[in-house]
Design a protein around this motif. Structure first.
Motif, PDB file in Angstrom:
ATOM      1  N   THR A 107       0.801  -1.234   0.000  1.00 52.07           N
ATOM      2  CA  THR A 107       0.000   0.000   0.000  1.00 52.07           C
ATOM      3  C   THR A 107       0.825   1.271   0.000  1.00 52.07           C
ATOM      4  OG1 THR A 107      -0.144   0.002   2.428  1.00 52.07           O
ATOM      5  CG2 THR A 107      -1.886  -1.165   1.229  1.00 52.07           C
ATOM      6  N   LEU A 108       2.135   1.162  -0.041  1.00 54.26           N
ATOM      7  CA  LEU A 108       2.986   2.348   0.061  1.00 54.26           C
ATOM      8  C   LEU A 108       2.838   3.303  -1.119  1.00 54.26           C
ATOM      9  CD1 LEU A 108       6.329   1.024   1.593  1.00 54.26           C
ATOM     10  CD2 LEU A 108       4.756   2.688   2.580  1.00 54.26           C
ATOM     11  N   GLY A 109       2.343   2.812  -2.249  1.00 53.69           N
ATOM     12  CA  GLY A 109       2.130   3.676  -3.404  1.00 53.69           C
ATOM     13  C   GLY A 109       0.688   4.096  -3.579  1.00 53.69           C
ATOM     14  N   GLY A 110      -0.127   3.845  -2.554  1.00 57.58           N
ATOM     15  CA  GLY A 110      -1.554   4.104  -2.681  1.00 57.58           C
ATOM     16  C   GLY A 110      -2.245   2.976  -3.427  1.00 57.58           C
ATOM     17  N   LEU A 111      -3.500   3.188  -3.797  1.00 60.19           N
ATOM     18  CA  LEU A 111      -4.281   2.180  -4.523  1.00 60.19           C
ATOM     19  C   LEU A 111      -5.159   2.871  -5.550  1.00 60.19           C
ATOM     20  CD1 LEU A 111      -5.364   0.086  -1.418  1.00 60.19           C
ATOM     21  CD2 LEU A 111      -3.841  -0.744  -3.221  1.00 60.19           C
ATOM     22  N   ARG A 112      -5.180   2.332  -6.736  1.00 55.76           N
ATOM     23  CA  ARG A 112      -6.027   2.891  -7.784  1.00 55.76           C
ATOM     24  C   ARG A 112      -7.508   2.735  -7.428  1.00 55.76           C
ATOM     25  NH1 ARG A 112      -6.438   0.424 -12.107  1.00 55.76           N
ATOM     26  NH2 ARG A 112      -5.300  -1.515 -11.761  1.00 55.76           N
ATOM     27  N   TYR A 141     -11.768   6.794  -0.955  1.00 56.22           N
ATOM     28  CA  TYR A 141     -11.693   5.360  -1.218  1.00 56.22           C
ATOM     29  C   TYR A 141     -10.532   4.745  -0.431  1.00 56.22           C
ATOM     30  CZ  TYR A 141     -15.033   5.296  -5.145  1.00 56.22           C
ATOM     31  OH  TYR A 141     -16.165   5.360  -5.923  1.00 56.22           O
ATOM     32  N   LEU A 142      -9.430   5.479  -0.356  1.00 57.86           N
ATOM     33  CA  LEU A 142      -8.280   4.980   0.399  1.00 57.86           C
ATOM     34  C   LEU A 142      -8.622   4.817   1.881  1.00 57.86           C
ATOM     35  CD1 LEU A 142      -5.336   7.042  -1.178  1.00 57.86           C
ATOM     36  CD2 LEU A 142      -6.162   4.764  -1.806  1.00 57.86           C
ATOM     37  N   THR A 143      -9.371   5.768   2.443  1.00 63.16           N
ATOM     38  CA  THR A 143      -9.734   5.633   3.863  1.00 63.16           C
ATOM     39  C   THR A 143     -10.665   4.440   4.079  1.00 63.16           C
ATOM     40  OG1 THR A 143     -11.506   7.283   3.588  1.00 63.16           O
ATOM     41  CG2 THR A 143      -9.399   8.054   4.469  1.00 63.16           C
ATOM     42  N   LYS A 144     -11.516   4.159   3.108  1.00 60.74           N
ATOM     43  CA  LYS A 144     -12.377   2.980   3.226  1.00 60.74           C
ATOM     44  C   LYS A 144     -11.532   1.716   3.261  1.00 60.74           C
ATOM     45  CE  LYS A 144     -16.672   4.368   3.411  1.00 60.74           C
ATOM     46  NZ  LYS A 144     -16.290   5.728   3.837  1.00 60.74           N
ATOM     47  N   TRP A 145     -10.492   1.666   2.439  1.00 63.31           N
ATOM     48  CA  TRP A 145      -9.643   0.474   2.429  1.00 63.31           C
ATOM     49  C   TRP A 145      -8.806   0.378   3.705  1.00 63.31           C
ATOM     50  CZ3 TRP A 145     -10.152  -3.871   0.249  1.00 63.31           C
ATOM     51  CH2 TRP A 145      -9.096  -4.797   0.207  1.00 63.31           C
TER      52      TRP A 145
END
Length: 413
Positions: A107-112, A141-145
């Motif tokens: 997850t260090l590069g974020g997520l599409r 979306y990132l906070t949801k993940w």
């Protein structure tokens, strides 16, 4: 026969009816989730990614499967999301991770996001309608993940999942926030997080970032992961400063549901022992979790009154309604129901009063869920066009406790 006898019979019948309803709801939720897995290819036995993933939907799917006591399915989705959305969207380099990410730190590069179209290039003109279908990275979306990973970390006693969530939180904070004296946030970033695609700030993005970061910190302390990875103190302080105006009120169904879910998460933080939001900030208007909970419930009540009385049309055709937005509110109302029934509710007297007033609108939740559980309403165009997200969020709305404070014990999984 006296009144007490009939009251006793009524309670027994009501209890039986409630249990039957719960069983039927769980059965339909399981059917919806099994169909989702088959459509998207996220099965535990698969060794390679299935069809394209969508981060928002998969976040709820992880929590649904944990609630359904299917940890293997939850972990399969986590694996597939990281195999697909943590990597470049490229036919030439399909195995290349986003910048900084690796197998050990996906997850260090974020997520599409997982949108159908490629992201907008710097030379492309901005098209507001087309932007909805273009890929990139959304903060919310990132906070949801992050939340889904953290939930799984607690349910499955896997500290690494919390570490991945904290690493994602640190990356998102670093790339989405900007400004020196007064911090702001971009709403949408490019896949590589190098440039903003939509510069406006999401209404609740700082709030989501704040609550999620606190939640990740508490879990790290509980599962013994705080010695490794980001501590998130700077992250919490920045977001805390950004929410001081307390202007959270919205009449959007999905936004309202998010506020109510956030209220549940903050109440849980209080019960986990979190009182002060960040050290050295006692002079701020919102400095404690109790003050934040008061504000969340107050804003939720204002928005819910307006929505219920002015915007909600239960008789409108399914073809003109967006299920996932309405179901977002139903999910939030499920959290309210759980808090209202919680004998050890940790909020203030003002929070309790607001909670009671909000609970009076539970009929909205019942009408929304009742409408979308009817087969005929799930055959409409607006439902089938977004079947994955609609099915998964309907399942969430039908499963009590999916996003509420209580956590399943390891032995229950």
């Amino acid at each position: 026969m006296n009144a007490s006898f009939f009251l006793c019979i009524f309670k027994i019948l009501f209890s039986c009816s409630s249990r039957i309803t719960a069983i039927m709801s769980k059965s339909l939720a399981l059917q919806l989730m099994e169909s989702y897995v088959q459509r998207t290819g996220a099965v535990a036995s698969a060794t390679t990614p299935g069809l394209p993933r969508y981060l928002w939907t998969d976040s709820f799917a992880v929590m649904n499967f944990l609630a359904l006591q299917k940890p293997d399915s939850a972990q399969a989705i986590i694996q597939h999301v990281h195999q697909v959305l943590a990597r470049q969207r490229s036919e030439k380099y399909p195995e290349k991770y986003l910048d900084g990410a690796s197998d050990d730190h996906p997850t260090l590069g974020g997520l599409r996001i997982g949108k159908k179209l490629d992201e907008r290039q710097p030379s492309d003109p901005y098209d507001r309608d087309l932007e909805w279908d273009r890929d990139g990275q959304y903060f919310h979306y990132l906070t949801k993940w992050m939340w889904a990973l953290d939930h799984a970390a607690r349910c499955l006693h896997q500290p690494t999942l919390n570490l991945w969530a904290r690493e994602l939180a640190a990356t998102a904070h670093r790339k989405f926030t900007y400004g020196a004296r007064q911090k702001r946030m971009y709403w949408k970033m490019s896949v590589d997080l190098s440039r903003p695609l939509v510069e406006s700030q999401g209404h609740h993005d700082p709030l989501d970032g704040l609550i999620t970061a606190m939640q990740l910190q508490e879990t790290a302390r509980e599962v013994g992961g705080q010695a490794t990875g980001p501590e998130l103190e700077e992250v919490v302080r920045d977001y805390l400063e950004m929410v001081q105006d307390g202007q959270f009120t919205t009449t959007d169904a999905l936004g309202l549901g998010g506020l109510l879910v956030d209220a549940g998460r903050v109440e849980e933080l209080i019960r986990r022992g979190r009182q002060e939001i960040s050290a050295g900030t006692s002079q701020l208007r919102i400095a404690t979790t109790s003050a934040l909970l008061d504000r969340l419930l107050s804003c939720s009540l204002s928005g819910l009154k307006a929505f219920a009385h002015c915007e909600f049309d239960e008789k409108e055709s399914a073809n003109y309604r967006l299920a996932f937005r309405e179901l977002g509110l139903a999910i939030g109302m499920n959290v309210v129901k759980a808090l209202w029934e919680e004998p050890q509710f940790a909020g203030s007297d003002a929070a309790k009063k607001a909670l009671n007033d909000i609970a009076a609108f539970d009929y909205v939740r019942e009408k929304i869920v009742g409408f979308w559980t009817q087969d005929v309403n799930r055959k409409g165009k607006t439902y089938t066009e977004h079947r994955d997200i609609n099915d998964v969020m309907l399942a969430t709305a039908m499963l009590d406790g999916v996003v509420a404070a209580s956590q399943p014990k390891r032995e229950e999984l």
